[in-house]
Enzyme design. Structure first.
Site, PDB file in Angstrom:
ATOM      1  N   THR A  13       0.836  -1.204   0.000  1.00 43.29           N
ATOM      2  CA  THR A  13       0.000   0.000   0.000  1.00 43.29           C
ATOM      3  C   THR A  13       0.870   1.253   0.000  1.00 43.29           C
ATOM      4  OG1 THR A  13      -1.820  -1.078   1.104  1.00 43.29           O
ATOM      5  CG2 THR A  13      -1.545   1.233   1.639  1.00 43.29           C
ATOM      6  N   ARG A  22     -14.137  -8.042   0.511  1.00 39.28           N
ATOM      7  CA  ARG A  22     -13.314  -7.732   1.684  1.00 39.28           C
ATOM      8  C   ARG A  22     -13.004  -6.222   1.694  1.00 39.28           C
ATOM      9  NH1 ARG A  22      -7.712  -5.808   2.543  1.00 39.28           N
ATOM     10  NH2 ARG A  22      -7.225  -6.382   4.677  1.00 39.28           N
ATOM     11  N   VAL A  23     -13.108  -5.606   2.856  1.00 36.01           N
ATOM     12  CA  VAL A  23     -12.888  -4.161   2.957  1.00 36.01           C
ATOM     13  C   VAL A  23     -11.559  -3.894   3.658  1.00 36.01           C
ATOM     14  CG1 VAL A  23     -13.788  -2.011   3.919  1.00 36.01           C
ATOM     15  CG2 VAL A  23     -15.356  -3.667   2.904  1.00 36.01           C
ATOM     16  N   SER A  24     -10.729  -3.066   2.995  1.00 31.83           N
ATOM     17  CA  SER A  24      -9.403  -2.721   3.518  1.00 31.83           C
ATOM     18  C   SER A  24      -9.506  -1.651   4.606  1.00 31.83           C
ATOM     19  CB  SER A  24      -8.570  -2.186   2.353  1.00 31.83           C
ATOM     20  OG  SER A  24      -7.437  -1.525   2.821  1.00 31.83           O
ATOM     21  N   ASP A  25      -8.487  -1.600   5.454  1.00 28.44           N
ATOM     22  CA  ASP A  25      -8.406  -0.536   6.459  1.00 28.44           C
ATOM     23  C   ASP A  25      -8.102   0.827   5.830  1.00 28.44           C
ATOM     24  OD1 ASP A  25      -5.698  -1.819   5.958  1.00 28.44           O
ATOM     25  OD2 ASP A  25      -5.140   0.083   6.872  1.00 28.44           O
ATOM     26  N   THR A  44      -0.075   0.817   7.051  1.00 28.38           N
ATOM     27  CA  THR A  44       0.062  -0.264   6.083  1.00 28.38           C
ATOM     28  C   THR A  44       0.292  -1.568   6.844  1.00 28.38           C
ATOM     29  OG1 THR A  44       1.339  -1.064   4.192  1.00 28.38           O
ATOM     30  CG2 THR A  44       2.540   0.246   5.797  1.00 28.38           C
ATOM     31  N   GLY A  45       0.076  -2.686   6.149  1.00 28.99           N
ATOM     32  CA  GLY A  45       0.202  -3.985   6.810  1.00 28.99           C
ATOM     33  C   GLY A  45      -1.111  -4.724   6.679  1.00 28.99           C
ATOM     34  N   ILE A  46      -1.288  -5.722   7.499  1.00 32.20           N
ATOM     35  CA  ILE A  46      -2.526  -6.500   7.404  1.00 32.20           C
ATOM     36  C   ILE A  46      -3.705  -5.676   7.922  1.00 32.20           C
ATOM     37  CG2 ILE A  46      -3.706  -8.577   8.248  1.00 32.20           C
ATOM     38  CD1 ILE A  46      -1.143 -10.061   7.865  1.00 32.20           C
ATOM     39  N   GLY A  47      -4.641  -5.396   7.006  1.00 32.31           N
ATOM     40  CA  GLY A  47      -5.737  -4.491   7.322  1.00 32.31           C
ATOM     41  C   GLY A  47      -6.525  -4.906   8.548  1.00 32.31           C
TER      42      GLY A  47
END
Ligand code: ASP
Length: 320
Positions: A180, A208-211, A229-232
């Site tokens: 990201t 699926r919805v990202s952070d 950034t990283g795992i949402g």
């Protein structure tokens, strides 16, 4: 008039994940990130507003096929690209964004347009309608590398948790993840803004919805701004961007706010990173993942976190 101006600051990122394989990869990412800083900083010196400079920085990073946003976005499990982006104007304290939008070159442009709308976060179908309404041309962000990556993953039934941090196969470990992009800026008038744009985790379930288009992943007030950034899912569980910003508003220094928040994230075994700055001109970054691909411009010098020690959770510059 000029005496009232503050020295502008920028921090940007191109994702977090496992370590870049070799020096070659590192230098390529460094060149990409530094080129963005060298393009955007003069805009700020010439008087650009934080929001406009954030959008410009995001557009440049979205155009860089190396990163997982805009062109070069990862494919989802059904082979489609769905991107998310958010923009937060810290002065107006106004958040806008798009979730799971396809066929646009710069998702951040939609977020910018939505700043003026009464409906400020749009998802898939609505975002596409909006794109048509404002007359942006359709665009295919697919790259050959991401397509090949998807074909390989399909053969393995999508067993990896996330796609590559940068889309250069020879540059990354097979275990690498994320990619990201994010930009946080303090302009010459002392205004803070933050923007984040992503292709998502890669190979995810449809819907699926990202952070990245939530205040968990991108948040700013007049005091501070953060892009994650990283795992949402981990970022959402920590509500990381808002958590750091609120700590600054409640009196912690930016470094203290990063330190406390990353100690908690580490204890909770999260896999994430964040960049940020505050209205005093302090810049900070943090990660629980192996690497954070971030770079900053202090007005006096450019620096980056690409060779930053694995052992530290948090780093900062310009703390009073
Ligand atoms: N946070 C993004 C997401 O989970 C991925 C990333 O940062 O690379 O959608």
């Amino acid at each position: 008039m000029l005496a009232d101006r503050v020295q502008p600051k920028i921090i940007i990122h191109g994702g977090a994940g496992s370590s870049l394989k070799g020096k070659g990869g590192l230098e390529l990412v460094r060149r990409s990130l530094h080129a963005v800083l060298e393009d955007v900083y003069p805009m700020l010196v010439a008087g650009a507003a934080a929001v406009d400079a954030v959008v410009r920085g995001c557009q440049l990073l979205e155009d860089d096929a190396c990163f997982n946003a805009g062109t070069g976005s990862v494919l989802q499990s059904d082979g489609q690209i769905r991107m998310s982006a958010a923009l937060m104007d810290g002065t107006a304290q106004r958040f806008s964004g798009v979730i799971n939008v396809s066929r646009v070159q710069h998702p951040i442009d939609l977020a910018l347009k939505l700043q003026e709308s009464s409906d400020r976060v749009l998802s898939d179908y609505g975002a596409l309608e909006f794109l048509r309404e404002i007359g942006l041309p359709t665009y295919d962000p697919t790259t050959e590398i991401r397509l090949q990556e998807w074909i390989q993953e399909r053969a393995g039934n999508f067993s990896r948790e996330m796609a590559g941090v940068v889309a250069e196969k020879e540059l990354v470990d097979s275990e690498a993840g994320r990619g990201t992009i994010g930009v946080v800026i303090l302009d010459g008038e002392g205004r803070v803004a933050a923007g984040t744009s992503t292709g998502g985790k890669g190979f995810e379930r449809i819907g699926r919805v990202s952070d990245s288009a939530m205040p968990a992943g991108n948040y700013a007030t007049a005091q501070a701004g953060i892009s994650c950034t990283g795992i949402g899912e981990d970022i959402i569980n920590e509500c990381l961007a808002a958590r750091i910003v609120v700590r600054v508003a409640d009196g912690m220094t930016l470094h203290q706010a990063f330190d406390r928040s990353f100690t908690e994230s580490y204890k909770n075994q999260r896999d994430l990173g964040a960049i940020g700055l505050d209205a005093t001109g302090a810049i900070a970054w943090g990660k629980t993942s192996e690497v954070l691909l971030a770079a900053y411009h202090t007005g006096d010098a450019i620096g980056d976190t690409l060779e930053w020690s694995d052992a530290d959770l948090v780093g900062s510059i310009g703390m009073e």
